[in-house]
Write an enzyme that holds these catalytic residues in place. Structure first.
Site, PDB file in Angstrom:
ATOM      1  N   ALA A 101     -87.446-121.675  10.080  1.00 58.51           N
ATOM      2  CA  ALA A 101     -89.903-121.175   9.761  1.00 58.51           C
ATOM      3  C   ALA A 101     -90.051-120.228  10.632  1.00 58.51           C
ATOM      4  O   ALA A 101     -90.516-119.245  10.328  1.00 58.51           O
ATOM      5  CB  ALA A 101     -90.098-122.707   9.420  1.00 58.51           C
ATOM      6  N   TYR A 102     -89.962-120.983  12.239  1.00 65.74           N
ATOM      7  CA  TYR A 102     -90.237-119.462  13.436  1.00 65.74           C
ATOM      8  C   TYR A 102     -90.369-118.298  12.661  1.00 65.74           C
ATOM      9  O   TYR A 102     -90.943-116.460  12.607  1.00 65.74           O
ATOM     10  CB  TYR A 102     -90.681-120.372  13.915  1.00 65.74           C
ATOM     11  CG  TYR A 102     -90.976-119.779  15.859  1.00 65.74           C
ATOM     12  CD1 TYR A 102     -92.920-120.076  15.321  1.00 65.74           C
ATOM     13  CD2 TYR A 102     -89.861-119.455  16.393  1.00 65.74           C
ATOM     14  CE1 TYR A 102     -92.872-119.355  16.529  1.00 65.74           C
ATOM     15  CE2 TYR A 102     -90.910-118.219  17.593  1.00 65.74           C
ATOM     16  CZ  TYR A 102     -92.384-118.295  17.632  1.00 65.74           C
ATOM     17  OH  TYR A 102     -92.890-117.991  18.684  1.00 65.74           O
ATOM     18  N   ALA A 103     -88.343-117.826  12.896  1.00 71.54           N
ATOM     19  CA  ALA A 103     -88.215-116.909  13.021  1.00 71.54           C
ATOM     20  C   ALA A 103     -88.650-116.366  12.090  1.00 71.54           C
ATOM     21  O   ALA A 103     -88.307-114.624  11.904  1.00 71.54           O
ATOM     22  CB  ALA A 103     -86.318-117.409  13.071  1.00 71.54           C
ATOM     23  N   SER A 105     -90.675-116.413   9.773  1.00 72.97           N
ATOM     24  CA  SER A 105     -92.544-115.629   9.752  1.00 72.97           C
ATOM     25  C   SER A 105     -92.052-114.212  11.090  1.00 72.97           C
ATOM     26  O   SER A 105     -93.040-113.874  10.799  1.00 72.97           O
ATOM     27  CB  SER A 105     -92.815-117.054  10.719  1.00 72.97           C
ATOM     28  OG  SER A 105     -92.733-117.481  11.036  1.00 72.97           O
ATOM     29  N   LYS A 106     -92.132-115.234  12.177  1.00 69.43           N
ATOM     30  CA  LYS A 106     -91.411-113.551  13.090  1.00 69.43           C
ATOM     31  C   LYS A 106     -91.079-112.451  12.492  1.00 69.43           C
ATOM     32  O   LYS A 106     -91.248-111.181  12.844  1.00 69.43           O
ATOM     33  CB  LYS A 106     -91.233-113.867  14.569  1.00 69.43           C
ATOM     34  CG  LYS A 106     -92.639-115.368  14.962  1.00 69.43           C
ATOM     35  CD  LYS A 106     -94.054-114.723  15.047  1.00 69.43           C
ATOM     36  CE  LYS A 106     -94.050-115.430  15.977  1.00 69.43           C
ATOM     37  NZ  LYS A 106     -95.921-115.313  16.150  1.00 69.43           N
TER      38      LYS A 106
END
Length: 153
Positions: A101-103, A105-106
């Site tokens: 999820a973090y990757a 979004s980035k």
């Protein structure tokens, strides 16, 4: 010289960003440099992270910064000057296990700000994306059943 003014903003609350941007522009008249530096992350296997949490991470790391940028941008365009800096992450370039999820979004933020950079060249507005490697950030240990506590801010 302007006295500093504290304006609280939850970057993941997309609905309040327009009002905050208006408050900033009403107070100071313009924004010369916008630095987007807020972020949320969570560590976990894809199948163990809820869609609700995926959306919250995307709101904070992608939709929040682009919403704030779009709110400030017309003022910069009309003045034909300004700088926008997106503090992102190396995970916006490469993915690693347990950070989907973090990757994601980035990665989305990198794509948006790369396109924005090209579009803003004609207005003399500088757009930069900074992708630091891994950093230590505040982390709360989760209690069972409390996914919000597993978020790094």
């Amino acid at each position: 010289t302007y006295a500093p003014k504290l304006i609280l903003l939850d970057i993941s609350d997309i609905n309040c960003i327009q009002d905050v941007a208006k408050e900033i522009l009403n107070c100071y008249g313009c924004v010369d440099i916008l630095i987007n530096n807020a972020s949320m992350k969570v560590k976990g296997a894809v199948q163990s992270i809820s869609l609700e949490l995926d959306k919250k991470i995307m709101d904070a790391n992608y939709f929040g910064p682009i919403t704030l940028t779009k709110a400030i941008l017309p003022n910069m365009i009309s003045r034909r000057t300004g700088q926008i800096v997106q503090i992102n992450s190396i995970q916006g370039k490469i993915g690693i296990p347990f950070r989907a999820a973090y990757a994601a979004s980035k990665h989305a933020a990198v794509g948006f700000f790369d396109c924005l950079r090209a579009e803003m060249e004609e207005f003399d507005i500088s757009v930069s994306t900074v992708n630091p490697t891994f950093i230590c950030s505040y982390h709360r240990q989760p209690t069972p059943g409390n996914w919000e506590a597993s978020i790094w801010r």
